[in-house]
Each structure stands twice: as C-alpha cells, then as structure tokens.
Design a protein around this motif. Structure first.
Motif, PDB file in Angstrom:
ATOM      1  N   ILE A  50      45.078  40.249  44.025  1.00  0.00           N
ATOM      2  CA  ILE A  50      44.262  41.132  43.180  1.00  0.00           C
ATOM      3  C   ILE A  50      43.690  42.281  44.000  1.00  0.00           C
ATOM      4  N   LEU A  51      43.186  41.984  45.172  1.00  0.00           N
ATOM      5  CA  LEU A  51      42.631  43.037  46.019  1.00  0.00           C
ATOM      6  C   LEU A  51      43.703  44.002  46.500  1.00  0.00           C
ATOM      7  N   CYS A  89      38.302  29.816  37.036  1.00  0.00           N
ATOM      8  CA  CYS A  89      38.091  30.855  38.043  1.00  0.00           C
ATOM      9  C   CYS A  89      38.609  32.223  37.620  1.00  0.00           C
ATOM     10  N   ALA A  90      39.208  32.327  36.445  1.00  0.00           N
ATOM     11  CA  ALA A  90      39.826  33.585  36.015  1.00  0.00           C
ATOM     12  C   ALA A  90      38.819  34.722  35.927  1.00  0.00           C
ATOM     13  N   GLN A  91      37.664  34.477  35.354  1.00  0.00           N
ATOM     14  CA  GLN A  91      36.686  35.549  35.177  1.00  0.00           C
ATOM     15  C   GLN A  91      36.189  36.077  36.514  1.00  0.00           C
ATOM     16  N   ARG A  92      35.933  35.169  37.452  1.00  0.00           N
ATOM     17  CA  ARG A  92      35.447  35.599  38.766  1.00  0.00           C
ATOM     18  C   ARG A  92      36.516  36.382  39.523  1.00  0.00           C
ATOM     19  N   LEU A  93      37.760  35.970  39.375  1.00  0.00           N
ATOM     20  CA  LEU A  93      38.856  36.714  40.002  1.00  0.00           C
ATOM     21  C   LEU A  93      39.023  38.080  39.352  1.00  0.00           C
ATOM     22  N   ASP A  94      38.837  38.135  38.051  1.00  0.00           N
ATOM     23  CA  ASP A  94      39.013  39.380  37.305  1.00  0.00           C
ATOM     24  C   ASP A  94      38.016  40.448  37.747  1.00  0.00           C
ATOM     25  N   LEU A  96      37.179  41.174  40.706  1.00  0.00           N
ATOM     26  CA  LEU A  96      37.480  41.702  42.038  1.00  0.00           C
ATOM     27  C   LEU A  96      38.061  43.107  42.005  1.00  0.00           C
ATOM     28  N   ASN A  97      38.855  43.406  40.975  1.00  0.00           N
ATOM     29  CA  ASN A  97      39.543  44.697  40.950  1.00  0.00           C
ATOM     30  C   ASN A  97      39.739  45.140  39.504  1.00  0.00           C
ATOM     31  N   PRO A  98      39.107  46.231  39.111  1.00  0.00           N
ATOM     32  CA  PRO A  98      39.210  46.686  37.718  1.00  0.00           C
ATOM     33  C   PRO A  98      40.600  47.200  37.354  1.00  0.00           C
ATOM     34  N   TYR A  99      41.441  47.472  38.347  1.00  0.00           N
ATOM     35  CA  TYR A  99      42.775  47.999  38.079  1.00  0.00           C
ATOM     36  C   TYR A  99      43.818  46.903  37.856  1.00  0.00           C
ATOM     37  N   VAL A 100      43.448  45.657  38.084  1.00  0.00           N
ATOM     38  CA  VAL A 100      44.394  44.548  37.961  1.00  0.00           C
ATOM     39  C   VAL A 100      44.043  43.708  36.737  1.00  0.00           C
ATOM     40  N   GLN A 101      45.025  43.494  35.879  1.00  0.00           N
ATOM     41  CA  GLN A 101      44.822  42.673  34.689  1.00  0.00           C
ATOM     42  C   GLN A 101      45.061  41.211  35.051  1.00  0.00           C
ATOM     43  N   VAL A 102      44.065  40.378  34.886  1.00  0.00           N
ATOM     44  CA  VAL A 102      44.166  38.947  35.185  1.00  0.00           C
ATOM     45  C   VAL A 102      44.352  38.183  33.880  1.00  0.00           C
ATOM     46  N   LYS A 103      45.469  37.464  33.782  1.00  0.00           N
ATOM     47  CA  LYS A 103      45.785  36.688  32.591  1.00  0.00           C
ATOM     48  C   LYS A 103      45.798  35.200  32.945  1.00  0.00           C
ATOM     49  N   VAL A 104      45.692  34.375  31.934  1.00  0.00           N
ATOM     50  CA  VAL A 104      45.736  32.921  32.114  1.00  0.00           C
ATOM     51  C   VAL A 104      46.751  32.333  31.156  1.00  0.00           C
ATOM     52  N   ASP A 105      47.606  31.467  31.673  1.00  0.00           N
ATOM     53  CA  ASP A 105      48.585  30.764  30.835  1.00  0.00           C
ATOM     54  C   ASP A 105      48.579  29.299  31.249  1.00  0.00           C
TER      55      ASP A 105
END
Length: 234
Positions: A50-51, A89-94, A96-105
C-alpha cells in the motif's frame, strides 16, 4: 492505460521516484494485487504494498483473529478477536495511502476457487498457504502472465518463492549496492588493462562504469566517464 499518462504524486512518492524512476512508479500505480493470508507476515506485506502505491490491493483470509495474532499482527486489536483477519485490519490498512483502493474478499476458498478469478490481477501473493494450493495457483498464473509470489514463516525460519514468468529478467546479480574501487593504472593496450588498488569482486561480463578517470596522453589532461563490459585477468 499508457504508463506515461499516469500522474504520480511527487510530494508523496518523491523518494520512490528517485530510486525506482517515473516509469516503474507509473506501472506500479496501475497494478491490481491480490494478497491471501493476513497473519503477521501478510499484514506487513500489505502495509508495504500500500505504501508503495499500487492501484488496488485485495485482502483475502478465511481465518478468524485469535489471541496468538496479537503478538505478530500489528493491526489487530483484542476487540477484533473472532473477526475475520482481513476484515479486521482492512480499515487501518486503508488509511495508509489515499491513492490505493483496499478491498476485502472473504468469500472465496483457495482450494476450489475458479482459477480465472486471478486473471484480473497483476500479481497474486499467498502467505502460509499449503504447497498444493501454491502449485495450483502458480501454474495458472504462469500461463496467463500473472506474477505469483508465495511466502511462509515458520518460527525464526522463512522462505519466499517468486515466479514472474519466462520473460522476466533480473540483471542485478546479488541485490547489493554497486561497488566503488580505486583505479591504480590503465594501460594503452587494446584491449586496455585496468589495475585496481584493492580487491574488487567483479565477474566476467559485468558492466563497469568508469567515473572521473584522469589520463595524461601526449601532455593532454583528459577526464572521462564511460561504461564498459569487462573480462577478468588473473
């Protein structure tokens, strides 16, 4: 999309741009990555991805957080015990970087997921997955030009396997920083012979860059920079 048209936030990625270059950063900014296994190792990989600034990261896990995760998974809290590790942990990872889309499956199972599912990603990463699953996914990814990485940690031991396909080439021999050595003399023979002041550790066919080499030829003082492929003499 043409990588040359991808806009990179230079204020955020200034150091990475200096190290990787604009072209590599632009390609990374278009990459969709899949990561399975949000244990201590997995969450650290997720953080770094993410970073780094990929386009999106899909988190996958079928295990629930336990008290043992609190010692290694730094984005899981005691209140998360019993929750799916990826969701916890998805929200906390999300953040870290506003330019990266964090999804969960969390719906798929790696044992029987249709392999075409992985075609949407540029890179698939499995953490602590059984060998049978690793081989199954890697075989498919190799056929469809999807990068595959698997990694495991067992106590103080670990390993990583990387398969970027037949066309991927690594020119860096050992990952170490380039070595600097002092030149003692250069002959005027053809080919010339370069003598160093210390042991250099170079190998045949390495590309060596000569910087600030000063020569006196016919009372002329010359300074040059050049790159040459070398052949060692003993």
């Amino acid at each position: 999309m043409d990588s040359s048209k991808v806009k990179i936030d230079e204020s955020l990625y200034s150091r990475q741009l200096y190290v990787l270059g604009a072209e590599a950063m632009a390609k990374m900014a278009q990459a969709d990555v899949f990561l399975s296994g949000l244990c201590g190792l997995g969450v650290d990989i997720a953080k770094n991805i993410i970073l780094a600034g990929v386009k999106s990261l899909t988190l996958h896990d079928t295990k629930s957080a336990s008290y043992s995760d609190l010692s290694t998974q730094f984005y899981i809290r005691e209140s998360d015990i019993g929750k799916n590790r990826a969701e916890a942990c998805a929200q906390r990872l999300d953040e870290l970087n506003p330019y990266v889309q964090v999804k969960v499956d969390t719906q798929i199972n790696l044992d029987d997921v249709p392999l075409t599912y992985f075609n949407q990603f540029k890179c698939v990463i499995s953490v602590n997955a059984p060998l049978k699953i690793q081989l199954r996914i890697d075989e498919h990814c190799r056929k469809h030009n999807v990068c595959f990485i698997s990694s495991q940690v067992r106590g103080v031991f670990g390993h990583v396997f990387v398969d970027f396909g037949d066309n991927f080439e690594v020119s860096d021999v050992d990952g170490e920083e380039p070595k600097d050595v002092m030149i003692d003399s250069i002959t005027q023979a053809n080919p010339g012979v370069v003598k160093c002041l210390q042991r250099h550790g170079f190998s045949d066919d390495w590309i060596v860059r000569f910087e600030y080499a000063f020569l006196f030829i016919d009372n002329l003082f010359l300074e040059f920079k050049n790159e040459q492929k070398i052949s060692l003499r003993t």
